[in-house]
Design an enzyme around this catalytic site. Sequence first.
Site, PDB file in Angstrom:
ATOM      1  N   CYS A  40       0.856  -1.183   0.000  1.00 24.90           N
ATOM      2  CA  CYS A  40       0.000   0.000   0.000  1.00 24.90           C
ATOM      3  C   CYS A  40       0.897   1.239   0.000  1.00 24.90           C
ATOM      4  CB  CYS A  40      -0.883  -0.018   1.245  1.00 24.90           C
ATOM      5  SG  CYS A  40      -1.898   1.459   1.434  1.00 24.90           S
ATOM      6  N   SER A  42       0.587   3.860   1.580  1.00 23.87           N
ATOM      7  CA  SER A  42       0.779   4.416   2.926  1.00 23.87           C
ATOM      8  C   SER A  42       2.089   3.899   3.545  1.00 23.87           C
ATOM      9  CB  SER A  42      -0.385   4.056   3.833  1.00 23.87           C
ATOM     10  OG  SER A  42      -1.565   4.643   3.348  1.00 23.87           O
ATOM     11  N   HIS A  45       4.775   6.059   2.120  1.00 20.79           N
ATOM     12  CA  HIS A  45       4.861   7.397   2.712  1.00 20.79           C
ATOM     13  C   HIS A  45       5.835   7.404   3.886  1.00 20.79           C
ATOM     14  CE1 HIS A  45       1.803   8.927   0.155  1.00 20.79           C
ATOM     15  NE2 HIS A  45       0.753   8.487   0.815  1.00 20.79           N
ATOM     16  N   HIS A  61       1.072  -2.971   6.627  1.00 21.25           N
ATOM     17  CA  HIS A  61      -0.168  -2.886   7.412  1.00 21.25           C
ATOM     18  C   HIS A  61      -1.341  -3.520   6.665  1.00 21.25           C
ATOM     19  CE1 HIS A  61      -0.335   0.452   4.606  1.00 21.25           C
ATOM     20  NE2 HIS A  61      -1.647   0.370   4.719  1.00 21.25           N
ATOM     21  N   CYS A 169      -6.673  -3.347   3.921  1.00 26.09           N
ATOM     22  CA  CYS A 169      -6.515  -1.899   3.708  1.00 26.09           C
ATOM     23  C   CYS A 169      -7.227  -1.407   2.450  1.00 26.09           C
ATOM     24  CB  CYS A 169      -5.055  -1.444   3.711  1.00 26.09           C
ATOM     25  SG  CYS A 169      -4.995   0.368   3.712  1.00 26.09           S
TER      26      CYS A 169
END
Length: 367
Positions: A40, A42, A45, A61, A169
């Site tokens: 993902c 995220s 990031h 995650h 997610c």
Amino acid sequence: MKITAAVLRELNKPLSIEELNLDDPKTNEVLVKIDAFGICHSDYHVVTGLAKQELPVVLGHEGAGTVMQVGKGVTNVEVGQNVLLNWFPYCKECPQCLVGNTNHCKTYMEMLGQGKMLDGTTRLTDSDNKPVLQLSGLACWSTHVVVPDIICTKMPEGTPPEISALIGCAVTTGVGAVLNQASVQEGSSVVVYGAGGVGLSIIMGCVLAGAKKIIAVDRSEAKEVFARSMGATHFITAGKDTIENIKELTDGLGADYAFDAIGNIEIAEMLLPSLRERGLALLVGVPPTDSRIQVDATDVFRQEKRLSGTIYGSADTAVDFEKFAQMYLDGKLPIDKLISKSYKLEEINQACEEMLNGTIARGVVTF
Ligand SMILES: NC(=O)c1ccc[n+]([C@@H]2O[C@H](COP(=O)([O-])OP(=O)(O)OC[C@H]3O[C@@H](n4cnc5c(N)ncnc54)[C@H](O)[C@@H]3O)[C@@H](O)[C@H]2O)c1
Ligand SMILES: [Zn+2]
Ligand SMILES: [Zn+2]
């Protein structure tokens, strides 16, 4: 026990595949063997520093696995069960949970940012016996994890691990944004900026909601095939004429709904201009910390356009994970179509690279 994991030691550097020590589960903790995880943005990031996180850390995650061992007091799962790992569980007791805002649970919000377990420690150490943090108390870019029991959600029989992982997610975020937060209406028109795992899940949710026109926008032309296979009716290669193109496709009016699934301020500022009067725009992508978005006051005031956001699809994860898995099993949610490429853990840097250059839909690592 010894495990293998992808460790981020320095921002903007490749992850290193390392052998780490994983402690046994303590009270109310569970040892899970990871069967699949998704990549993902995220997580990425954190690599770029856009999401603040102390290092070294194991990322990940969006994962699912098999319960190997349970600590004292664990009653919600048993050894051998297939579980989805929830990156934002909730406590049912804090002021947010008590009013039903479970995706803003105060208890778990703290754990999320620290990269530690609820007791403020980590279960991972490296070969020098130095602690290694666990992103979101989870850290599933790894062969095994020890996590709080509440993170583990038992999945319906027959749910493949890579499907559970994505529900962990991208799917819950995207489909939840459409159903829970936007309540997209049948027959409506929608524009979705960004056709990665999250944007494609938004498209999948819009099909489910009965949207008539689904316009996907992405800078990567390779995304057109993925977007259309999920149900997009139109594709626009992002450029200076994007808003004009959207207007042309919506009788000169603009769309009823606009979603940002990128996390880019310039794109976020294009959401309201993409809408017709009274339209709804949602930020799904994570904007840079401390950034600001400029909106035209006329858009908000006279044209009554609305702008909001959504975290984890504004979902009640205790209900929605199982619901989405069942919909997949019933053929109503084609989550498998999101997965365009599988990798080995050792290929994690290549997987990130291919996500960044926009050539894959969702990449997953399977074991
Ligand atoms: N709200 C939440 O709870 C939540 C949950 C998960 C992910 N996210 C965020 O959602 C965003 C998307 O995640 P993802 O995993 O789908 O990412 P991704 O990298 O797989 O997809 C992003 C897509 O955007 C496209 N893109 C990038 N910059 C662009 C630009 N300037 N113009 C047009 N297209 C552009 C890329 O080509 C890519 O297809 C990220 O910011 C991620 O952190 C938010
Ligand atoms: Zn995610
Ligand atoms: Zn709570």
